[in-house]
Design a protein around this motif. Structure first.
Motif, PDB file in Angstrom:
ATOM      1  N   VAL A  98       0.854  -1.187   0.000  1.00 62.48           N
ATOM      2  CA  VAL A  98       0.000   0.000   0.000  1.00 62.48           C
ATOM      3  C   VAL A  98       0.887   1.234   0.000  1.00 62.48           C
ATOM      4  N   VAL A  99       0.684   2.097  -0.995  1.00 64.22           N
ATOM      5  CA  VAL A  99       1.386   3.379  -1.044  1.00 64.22           C
ATOM      6  C   VAL A  99       0.345   4.493  -1.026  1.00 64.22           C
ATOM      7  N   ALA A 100       0.383   5.316   0.010  1.00 58.93           N
ATOM      8  CA  ALA A 100      -0.470   6.498   0.111  1.00 58.93           C
ATOM      9  C   ALA A 100       0.271   7.652  -0.539  1.00 58.93           C
ATOM     10  N   ASN A 101      -0.338   8.238  -1.553  1.00 58.46           N
ATOM     11  CA  ASN A 101       0.349   9.219  -2.382  1.00 58.46           C
ATOM     12  C   ASN A 101      -0.403  10.545  -2.422  1.00 58.46           C
ATOM     13  N   ASP A 102       0.334  11.624  -2.213  1.00 55.08           N
ATOM     14  CA  ASP A 102      -0.205  12.970  -2.398  1.00 55.08           C
ATOM     15  C   ASP A 102       0.971  13.894  -2.659  1.00 55.08           C
ATOM     16  N   ILE A 103       0.807  14.860  -3.544  1.00 55.74           N
ATOM     17  CA  ILE A 103       1.924  15.767  -3.835  1.00 55.74           C
ATOM     18  C   ILE A 103       2.122  16.784  -2.717  1.00 55.74           C
ATOM     19  N   ASP A 104       1.181  16.846  -1.781  1.00 54.34           N
ATOM     20  CA  ASP A 104       1.294  17.734  -0.625  1.00 54.34           C
ATOM     21  C   ASP A 104       1.921  16.961   0.530  1.00 54.34           C
ATOM     22  N   ILE A 105       3.068  17.392   0.986  1.00 47.72           N
ATOM     23  CA  ILE A 105       3.777  16.687   2.053  1.00 47.72           C
ATOM     24  C   ILE A 105       2.958  16.624   3.342  1.00 47.72           C
ATOM     25  N   TYR A 106       2.085  17.614   3.546  1.00 42.67           N
ATOM     26  CA  TYR A 106       1.287  17.617   4.766  1.00 42.67           C
ATOM     27  C   TYR A 106       0.184  16.558   4.714  1.00 42.67           C
ATOM     28  N   ALA A 107      -0.341  16.283   3.537  1.00 38.37           N
ATOM     29  CA  ALA A 107      -1.312  15.197   3.400  1.00 38.37           C
ATOM     30  C   ALA A 107      -0.663  13.869   3.734  1.00 38.37           C
ATOM     31  N   VAL A 108       0.551  13.679   3.253  1.00 44.18           N
ATOM     32  CA  VAL A 108       1.283  12.445   3.540  1.00 44.18           C
ATOM     33  C   VAL A 108       1.540  12.319   5.037  1.00 44.18           C
ATOM     34  N   GLU A 109       1.887  13.426   5.686  1.00 47.72           N
ATOM     35  CA  GLU A 109       2.140  13.391   7.120  1.00 47.72           C
ATOM     36  C   GLU A 109       0.844  13.132   7.889  1.00 47.72           C
ATOM     37  N   ALA A 110      -0.268  13.728   7.448  1.00 49.07           N
ATOM     38  CA  ALA A 110      -1.556  13.468   8.083  1.00 49.07           C
ATOM     39  C   ALA A 110      -1.928  11.992   7.943  1.00 49.07           C
ATOM     40  N   THR A 111      -1.621  11.414   6.790  1.00 49.09           N
ATOM     41  CA  THR A 111      -1.874   9.986   6.572  1.00 49.09           C
ATOM     42  C   THR A 111      -1.052   9.144   7.532  1.00 49.09           C
ATOM     43  N   ARG A 112       0.210   9.487   7.703  1.00 49.94           N
ATOM     44  CA  ARG A 112       1.060   8.737   8.628  1.00 49.94           C
ATOM     45  C   ARG A 112       0.494   8.787  10.045  1.00 49.94           C
ATOM     46  N   MET A 113       0.032   9.965  10.444  1.00 46.55           N
ATOM     47  CA  MET A 113      -0.503  10.113  11.796  1.00 46.55           C
ATOM     48  C   MET A 113      -1.791   9.307  11.967  1.00 46.55           C
ATOM     49  N   ASN A 114      -2.637   9.306  10.938  1.00 50.26           N
ATOM     50  CA  ASN A 114      -3.865   8.520  11.027  1.00 50.26           C
ATOM     51  C   ASN A 114      -3.568   7.027  10.982  1.00 50.26           C
ATOM     52  N   ALA A 115      -2.560   6.626  10.232  1.00 51.62           N
ATOM     53  CA  ALA A 115      -2.157   5.219  10.219  1.00 51.62           C
ATOM     54  C   ALA A 115      -1.667   4.807  11.611  1.00 51.62           C
ATOM     55  N   ASP A 116      -0.858   5.661  12.231  1.00 53.93           N
ATOM     56  CA  ASP A 116      -0.383   5.381  13.592  1.00 53.93           C
ATOM     57  C   ASP A 116      -1.546   5.265  14.566  1.00 53.93           C
ATOM     58  N   LEU A 117      -2.526   6.147  14.401  1.00 51.08           N
ATOM     59  CA  LEU A 117      -3.688   6.150  15.284  1.00 51.08           C
ATOM     60  C   LEU A 117      -4.428   4.817  15.220  1.00 51.08           C
ATOM     61  N   ASN A 118      -4.413   4.194  14.028  1.00 52.42           N
ATOM     62  CA  ASN A 118      -5.093   2.917  13.833  1.00 52.42           C
ATOM     63  C   ASN A 118      -4.143   1.721  13.936  1.00 52.42           C
ATOM     64  N   LYS A 119      -2.916   1.997  14.410  1.00 50.29           N
ATOM     65  CA  LYS A 119      -1.913   0.953  14.612  1.00 50.29           C
ATOM     66  C   LYS A 119      -1.613   0.197  13.321  1.00 50.29           C
ATOM     67  N   ILE A 120      -1.562   0.943  12.221  1.00 50.18           N
ATOM     68  CA  ILE A 120      -1.230   0.380  10.916  1.00 50.18           C
ATOM     69  C   ILE A 120       0.214   0.744  10.584  1.00 50.18           C
ATOM     70  N   VAL A 121       1.039  -0.249  10.341  1.00 49.82           N
ATOM     71  CA  VAL A 121       2.457   0.013  10.074  1.00 49.82           C
ATOM     72  C   VAL A 121       2.843  -0.317   8.637  1.00 49.82           C
TER      73      VAL A 121
END
Length: 217
Positions: A98-121
């Motif tokens: 799974v690759v979460a892709n967005d040209i906005d670095i903040y979207a990618v960072e928000a995705t990482r934080m939400n993945a962490d919130l759901n314990k998805i690595v």
């Protein structure tokens, strides 16, 4: 820079499950957030689209959660990932990559934080612009809420149509935006229709339902 963003993101969002995918906890700007009723000039973010869970993205994630076979053991690219829900849903349903892709670095960072919130690595992220490329690494592409105008919609649809000729599965979530024209919908198969929650309806004036489509080969 990203540490500052993470602190601001935590401060100005709330964790919510009040959407079509309550299995996922997501940090979002909602009516319970201070920014909801604040003047735009008071926002620390220029355009925090990645802090909203748009109807098309909700539809794609809901469909994946209900139909694991759509991503099971597949290489999935979530383009314009926003808050990351589609990618998180694919990871939960055992996609191979799974690759979460967005040209906005903040979207990618928000995705990482939400993945962490759901314990998805098992999610990778990328800020590459994949639109117009061959995407040889992937066999499933997720698109949510990206048919927001005619000009970009035409460019995007032409590229996605080319991807189907290379046997890639294209899942498109959309609540009825004008870039997804009748002519384009005739080249797609409707997979699911969902009624939006009251919260999402308030955030998206005029939309009461959302849909998932598969682009035909």
């Amino acid at each position: 820079m990203l540490n500052e963003f993470r602190a601001l993101f935590m401060k100005h969002t709330v964790v919510t499950r009040n959407h079509l995918t309550p299995e996922l906890a997501l940090r979002l700007i909602t009516s319970a957030s201070p920014l909801w009723s604040s003047p735009a000039e008071n926002s620390p973010f220029v355009d925090p689209y990645w802090a909203f869970y748009w109807p098309g993205g909700q539809a794609v994630a809901r469909y994946i959660l209900d139909n694991a076979e759509a991503v099971l053991h597949r290489n999935v690219l979530d383009i314009g990932c926003g808050c990351g829900a589609g990618a998180i849903a694919a990871a939960l349903k055992e996609a191979k990559l799974v690759v979460a892709n967005d040209i906005d670095i903040y979207a990618v960072e928000a995705t990482r934080m939400n993945a962490d919130l759901n314990k998805i690595v098992n999610i990778q992220t990328s800020t590459n612009n994949y639109i117009g490329t061959k995407c040889e690494q992937f066999d499933t592409i997720l698109i949510g809420d990206m048919f927001y105008d005619e000009e970009f919609g035409q460019y995007l649809f032409n590229w996605l149509s080319e991807m189907t000729r290379h046997r890639k599965t294209i899942l498109i979530g959309d609540p009825g935006r004008h870039g997804l024209t009748d002519a384009r919908r005739r080249q797609m198969a409707l997979l699911a229709t969902y009624q939006l929650t009251n919260e999402t309806r308030r955030e998206n004036h005029g939309f009461s339902q959302t849909t998932v489509w598969r682009l035909k080969e």
